[in-house]
Design a protein around this motif. Sequence first.
Motif, PDB file in Angstrom:
ATOM      1  N   CYS A   6       0.855  -1.194   0.000  1.00 43.34           N
ATOM      2  CA  CYS A   6       0.000   0.000   0.000  1.00 43.34           C
ATOM      3  C   CYS A   6       0.889   1.242   0.000  1.00 43.34           C
ATOM      4  CB  CYS A   6      -0.901   0.013   1.227  1.00 43.34           C
ATOM      5  SG  CYS A   6      -1.908  -1.483   1.427  1.00 43.34           S
ATOM      6  N   ILE A   7       0.673   2.125  -0.962  1.00 43.58           N
ATOM      7  CA  ILE A   7       1.506   3.327  -1.030  1.00 43.58           C
ATOM      8  C   ILE A   7       0.633   4.576  -1.032  1.00 43.58           C
ATOM      9  CG2 ILE A   7       3.249   2.033  -2.337  1.00 43.58           C
ATOM     10  CD1 ILE A   7       1.949   4.716  -4.332  1.00 43.58           C
ATOM     11  N   LYS A   8       1.244   5.683  -0.641  1.00 37.48           N
ATOM     12  CA  LYS A   8       0.556   6.981  -0.636  1.00 37.48           C
ATOM     13  C   LYS A   8       1.409   8.001  -1.379  1.00 37.48           C
ATOM     14  CE  LYS A   8      -1.397  10.574   2.361  1.00 37.48           C
ATOM     15  NZ  LYS A   8      -1.539  11.102   3.746  1.00 37.48           N
ATOM     16  N   GLN A   9       0.767   8.812  -2.199  1.00 33.65           N
ATOM     17  CA  GLN A   9       1.465   9.907  -2.858  1.00 33.65           C
ATOM     18  C   GLN A   9       1.418  11.129  -1.944  1.00 33.65           C
ATOM     19  OE1 GLN A   9       1.479  10.886  -7.302  1.00 33.65           O
ATOM     20  NE2 GLN A   9      -0.016  12.345  -6.541  1.00 33.65           N
ATOM     21  N   ASP A  13       9.016  15.730   0.621  1.00 34.04           N
ATOM     22  CA  ASP A  13       9.355  16.162   1.982  1.00 34.04           C
ATOM     23  C   ASP A  13      10.729  16.824   2.078  1.00 34.04           C
ATOM     24  OD1 ASP A  13      10.624  13.763   1.454  1.00 34.04           O
ATOM     25  OD2 ASP A  13      10.598  13.104   3.520  1.00 34.04           O
ATOM     26  N   SER A  14      11.435  16.926   0.953  1.00 30.27           N
ATOM     27  CA  SER A  14      12.720  17.638   0.980  1.00 30.27           C
ATOM     28  C   SER A  14      12.527  19.135   0.751  1.00 30.27           C
ATOM     29  CB  SER A  14      13.669  17.074  -0.083  1.00 30.27           C
ATOM     30  OG  SER A  14      13.186  17.359  -1.393  1.00 30.27           O
ATOM     31  N   VAL A  15      11.281  19.528   0.460  1.00 29.34           N
ATOM     32  CA  VAL A  15      10.959  20.933   0.196  1.00 29.34           C
ATOM     33  C   VAL A  15      10.274  21.532   1.422  1.00 29.34           C
ATOM     34  CG1 VAL A  15       9.656  22.519  -1.269  1.00 29.34           C
ATOM     35  CG2 VAL A  15      10.687  20.467  -2.266  1.00 29.34           C
ATOM     36  N   GLU A  16      10.669  22.726   1.819  1.00 27.31           N
ATOM     37  CA  GLU A  16      10.011  23.393   2.942  1.00 27.31           C
ATOM     38  C   GLU A  16       8.648  23.894   2.502  1.00 27.31           C
ATOM     39  OE1 GLU A  16      10.657  27.054   6.139  1.00 27.31           O
ATOM     40  OE2 GLU A  16      12.278  26.475   4.777  1.00 27.31           O
ATOM     41  N   ALA A  37       8.128   8.189   1.508  1.00 26.00           N
ATOM     42  CA  ALA A  37       9.441   7.562   1.720  1.00 26.00           C
ATOM     43  C   ALA A  37       9.333   6.192   2.380  1.00 26.00           C
ATOM     44  CB  ALA A  37      10.335   8.475   2.551  1.00 26.00           C
ATOM     45  N   PHE A  38       8.540   6.070   3.441  1.00 25.63           N
ATOM     46  CA  PHE A  38       8.436   4.787   4.136  1.00 25.63           C
ATOM     47  C   PHE A  38       7.758   3.722   3.270  1.00 25.63           C
ATOM     48  CE2 PHE A  38       8.929   7.730   7.747  1.00 25.63           C
ATOM     49  CZ  PHE A  38      10.001   7.115   8.378  1.00 25.63           C
ATOM     50  N   ASP A  39       6.926   4.166   2.325  1.00 24.01           N
ATOM     51  CA  ASP A  39       6.316   3.215   1.393  1.00 24.01           C
ATOM     52  C   ASP A  39       7.331   2.704   0.376  1.00 24.01           C
ATOM     53  OD1 ASP A  39       4.009   3.754   2.773  1.00 24.01           O
ATOM     54  OD2 ASP A  39       3.173   5.089   1.260  1.00 24.01           O
ATOM     55  N   GLU A 124       4.504   5.157   8.456  1.00 24.30           N
ATOM     56  CA  GLU A 124       3.723   6.385   8.526  1.00 24.30           C
ATOM     57  C   GLU A 124       3.922   7.157   7.230  1.00 24.30           C
ATOM     58  OE1 GLU A 124       5.408   8.294  11.923  1.00 24.30           O
ATOM     59  OE2 GLU A 124       7.118   9.113  10.826  1.00 24.30           O
ATOM     60  N   ALA A 125       3.081   8.161   7.011  1.00 21.21           N
ATOM     61  CA  ALA A 125       3.249   9.036   5.852  1.00 21.21           C
ATOM     62  C   ALA A 125       4.021  10.276   6.283  1.00 21.21           C
ATOM     63  CB  ALA A 125       1.892   9.435   5.287  1.00 21.21           C
ATOM     64  N   THR A 126       4.801  10.841   5.369  1.00 21.31           N
ATOM     65  CA  THR A 126       5.640  11.980   5.725  1.00 21.31           C
ATOM     66  C   THR A 126       4.879  13.299   5.709  1.00 21.31           C
ATOM     67  OG1 THR A 126       6.369  12.134   3.417  1.00 21.31           O
ATOM     68  CG2 THR A 126       7.779  10.907   4.934  1.00 21.31           C
ATOM     69  N   ASP A 127       3.596  13.286   5.295  1.00 17.46           N
ATOM     70  CA  ASP A 127       2.843  14.541   5.334  1.00 17.46           C
ATOM     71  C   ASP A 127       2.178  14.750   6.695  1.00 17.46           C
ATOM     72  OD1 ASP A 127       1.057  12.473   4.864  1.00 17.46           O
ATOM     73  OD2 ASP A 127       0.084  13.418   3.146  1.00 17.46           O
TER      74      ASP A 127
END
Length: 257
Positions: A6-9, A13-16, A37-39, A124-127
Amino acid sequence: MEILVCIKQVPDDSVEINLNSSTGKPNLEGVTQIVNAFDTYALEMATRLKEKVGGEITVVSIGDESVKNSLKNCLAVGGDRAFLVKDDSESLDPKSVSKLLIKAKEDIEANLGKKFDIIFCGKEATDYALGQVGLLVADELSLPVVTNVVDIETEGESAKIKQETEDGYNILEASLPCVVTVQKPNYEPRYPTIKTKMAARKKPIDELQPAEKPENTVEVVRVFEPVKRSAGVKIKTETVEEAVEQAIKLMTEAKVF
C-alpha cells in the motif's frame, strides 16, 4: 508468495512547505508529488522478499489521476501490477483510508483469484505522520501485525520479522497472512533503469471504484507550522575554562537552570 504493498502519494518532503495565509492550509503549489518515503522502503523490502521466495507484488494506492505516475514508478522498481482506488477527496482520515484499502484488497483478490500472504505498509506518511493505517487494516481483517519492521523472511506458513525498537531489535514470528509496517532498513530503495521504466509504461494501472465512500470521522480544525529553531551560538575563546564559563553564563541568562 502474493504480496500487497500500500503506497501513498505525498508532497516532496525535501521541500520546505508553508501554510497559505488566507486558507490556513499547506501551500502545495509547485511542489512535486512523490511516493511516501516509508512506502518506498516497504516496496523495496517486499521486492527483496519476492526475489528470494518468488511470487508477485501488487501495488495499490488511493487518489486522483495524478497518483498513476507514482504507481508507474513503483512498477519500475519491483511491482508487478498496480491498482488505483479513484478518490478525489482533499484528505481522508486513517479509518476511511483503511476501509478503502480493505475493499480494494478484497476486489483485487477476487479479480486475481488468490489471496495475499503479506500486506506491506510504510510505518507512517511523511505529510501527516499518523502511523495508523496499517494497524487499522490489520485490526479490521483480524490479522497479525508487526510495526517498525526492518527485515523479513518467510518459511512455510510463517514470517520471521526483525522489528526495530528504542532499545534495539526484536525477532518475532507471525503466521501468514499478516500485515507489516516498515521502518527505514539498513539499505536504500533501488532506482529504476531505462529498461524497467519502459516496461512499466506498458503495464496498465487498473482503476477501482469504491462501492461506498466512507465518511471522515476526524475533522482537522487547524494546521500549525512546526516551530522554527533559532540559530545556535558559537563560543570562541582561547581556553576551555573560558568556554565553559561563557557557556554557563549564556545558559544562566536563558534561565536553563
